[in-house]
Motif scaffolding. Structure first.
Motif, mmCIF file in Angstrom:
data_model
loop_
_atom_site.group_PDB
_atom_site.id
_atom_site.type_symbol
_atom_site.label_atom_id
_atom_site.label_comp_id
_atom_site.label_asym_id
_atom_site.label_seq_id
_atom_site.Cartn_x
_atom_site.Cartn_y
_atom_site.Cartn_z
ATOM 1 N N PHE A 32 8.657 -1.966 -2.502
ATOM 2 C CA PHE A 32 8.169 -3.324 -2.753
ATOM 3 C C PHE A 32 7.065 -3.677 -1.757
ATOM 4 N N PHE A 33 7.310 -3.395 -0.479
ATOM 5 C CA PHE A 33 6.304 -3.760 0.521
ATOM 6 C C PHE A 33 5.157 -2.759 0.581
ATOM 7 N N ASP A 34 5.353 -1.547 0.041
ATOM 8 C CA ASP A 34 4.217 -0.649 -0.186
ATOM 9 C C ASP A 34 3.260 -1.304 -1.174
ATOM 10 N N GLY A 35 3.815 -1.793 -2.298
ATOM 11 C CA GLY A 35 2.980 -2.491 -3.279
ATOM 12 C C GLY A 35 2.340 -3.737 -2.702
ATOM 13 N N TYR A 36 3.103 -4.489 -1.903
ATOM 14 C CA TYR A 36 2.585 -5.713 -1.281
ATOM 15 C C TYR A 36 1.408 -5.400 -0.367
ATOM 16 N N GLU A 37 1.590 -4.416 0.520
ATOM 17 C CA GLU A 37 0.562 -4.085 1.506
ATOM 18 C C GLU A 37 -0.716 -3.569 0.849
ATOM 19 N N GLY A 42 -6.699 -7.899 -1.972
ATOM 20 C CA GLY A 42 -7.337 -8.454 -3.160
ATOM 21 C C GLY A 42 -7.057 -9.930 -3.363
ATOM 22 N N TYR A 43 -5.871 -10.385 -2.959
ATOM 23 C CA TYR A 43 -5.482 -11.772 -3.199
ATOM 24 C C TYR A 43 -6.003 -12.726 -2.123
ATOM 25 N N PRO A 162 1.899 -10.522 -3.479
ATOM 26 C CA PRO A 162 0.901 -11.257 -2.692
ATOM 27 C C PRO A 162 0.242 -12.379 -3.483
ATOM 28 N N GLY A 163 0.122 -12.196 -4.797
ATOM 29 C CA GLY A 163 -0.422 -13.256 -5.632
ATOM 30 C C GLY A 163 0.486 -14.471 -5.649
#
Length: 445
Positions: A32-37, A42-43, A162-163
């Motif tokens: 999850f935080f791999d995707g977040y980081e 971009g956001y 992050p969005g």
């Protein structure tokens, strides 16, 4: 005569227990935080551009720093888990990217910010392959691919998070608040993993750490272990020499190359669609906000496909992936041919993401299972690192074709073709596996 416990039987017979739940949940959170980081920049991009007083053209290195760090970390640090244990590398990598994300929020210059993002990416590149390997090594064979698929739902949700965070926090608390969330929570998870996350049973067996292995097996079995002395049988052995070189020994070289080629080609098509579809769809006359929503359907379909394709992979084998990405080809072609109907575009892109990105998660599962324990995290790391080449090529090739004036209809045709190369690579992996199985049967029959 001492009693015998077979490690592989314990792993394959186990049902849900506290050990498996801890591994699944914590590895899900790492992804999850791999995707977040990796999607964070971009956001908050407009806010960063304003903060550092730079042009949009100068913002490119800010976006690519974390991705480049991940690629290098996956290639160089994946084998640390094969040398020192999965748990240590996952925790160290999580602490690294969490701490550096926090420090980056207070960078005094753009150069320092980029450097910190790069090193944070290194931490991710070390943690993620080991999380995949650890999850695979605790999962029973009957649901191994599905378990890895659940992990990558975490990545998809994390990529969107992050969005959500920016929508709530950005206006009131500024861009740093989005970084705080993406740093403090991973550090909290790392602290939790120190006490809860187990070391891989297969790694413990390969390294003859019998006392720890016995304690862990006792927690995994529905029935108690034999009383008194007993022997633990396992086919796990420690790799001599460099784990990276082992990827090409004992007949594994062709499999490694086919797997890498499948990763590169699959991600070339996927990242083209994800990076360019909102812009290309908007160019057809659709409102840019609606075009962004339509483009996001690919990731939504990918989250569904992560579970569906890996479940089919567990039931029907590796050719599931070949059929999945082949079926994605006409869907990608249709994106450029259905016109401006928003509903039809959403459906086409959703199903395309289910098949295309679902197939990629299936490849991730194969990378987590195709290698023996002694080199598993190394194999996953190299596959993920090579896959980033495709992630870079897809948007670049697409941009070159757009600049050359290729129309949208033919653009999607060209960029769907790498999926065919993915299917070919997977088919070659299948036939090599079938040939090996026949040879073993002939020698032992």
């Amino acid at each position: 005569m001492s009693k015998v416990v077979v490690l592989e039987d314990v792993v394959d017979r186990q049902r849900f227990n506290t050990v498996r739940v801890a591994v699944i949940v914590l590895c899900f959170l790492v992804m999850f935080f791999d995707g977040y980081e990796l999607n964070l920049i971009g956001y908050v991009g407009p806010a960063l551009i304003s903060h550092f007083s730079i042009s949009k053209a100068a913002f490119g290195p800010v976006i690519s720093a974390g991705l480049a760090g991940f690629m290098l970390g996956a290639l160089m640090l994946g084998d640390l888990g094969d040398r020192f244990g999965r748990k240590r590398v996952i925790i160290a990598g999580t602490i690294l990217f969490g701490a550096l994300t926090l420090i980056a929020a207070w960078s005094s210059s753009l150069g320092i910010f980029i450097a910190l993002r790069f090193v944070a990416g290194l931490g991710l590149g070390g943690a993620v392959p080991n999380a995949v390997a650890l999850n695979a090594e605790f999962a029973p064979a009957r649901v191994r691919a599905t378990t890895i698929g659940v992990m990558f739902v975490g990545y998809t949700l994390g990529g969107a998070a992050p969005g959500w965070a920016a929508a709530v926090l950005l206006k009131e608390f500024g861009w740093r608040s989005v970084f705080y969330l993406g740093s403090c929570l991973p550090l909290l998870i790392a602290a939790t993993m120190i006490f809860i996350l187990p070391e891989s049973v297969r790694f413990l067996a390969a390294n003859k750490r019998i006392k720890e292995l016995r304690i862990l097996l006792a927690k995994m079995q529905d029935e108690p272990l034999p009383v008194g002395d007993f022997e633990i049988l396992s086919n796990e052995v420690k790799a001599p020499g460099s784990p990276s070189l082992q990827l090409f020994k004992d007949g594994r070289g062709p499999d490694t190359l086919f797997l890498w080629f499948a990763f590169v080609s699959c991600l070339t098509s996927i990242l083209f669609v994800m990076a360019w579809s909102p812009t290309l769809v908007a160019g057809l006359g659709i409102d840019p906000g609606r075009a962004a929503l339509i483009g996001a359907m690919w990731q939504t379909g990918g989250a569904i496909g992560s579970l569906l394709i890996t479940r089919l992979l567990d039931r029907f084998g590796i050719l599931t992936i070949a059929f999945s990405v082949l079926l994605a080809i006409p869907l990608v072609i249709l994106i450029g041919r259905v016109g401006t109907s928003e509903t039809v575009l959403m459906i086409v892109i959703l199903i395309g993401g289910l098949l295309g990105s679902g197939g990629q998660v299936g490849l991730n599962a194969i990378a987590g299972t195709i290698y023996p324990t002694m080199i598993r995290s190394t194999g996953v790391g190299w596959a993920f690192g090579m896959g980033r080449v495709g992630a870079i090529l897809g948007p670049l090739i697409g941009g070159s074709l757009v600049a050359a004036g290729l129309d949208v209809r033919n653009l999607y045709v060209v960029m769907s073709l790498p999926f065919a190369l993915t299917a070919l690579s997977v088919a070659l992996l299948f036939f090599r596996g079938t040939k090996r199985a026949r040879l073993v049967d002939a020698l032992t029959g």
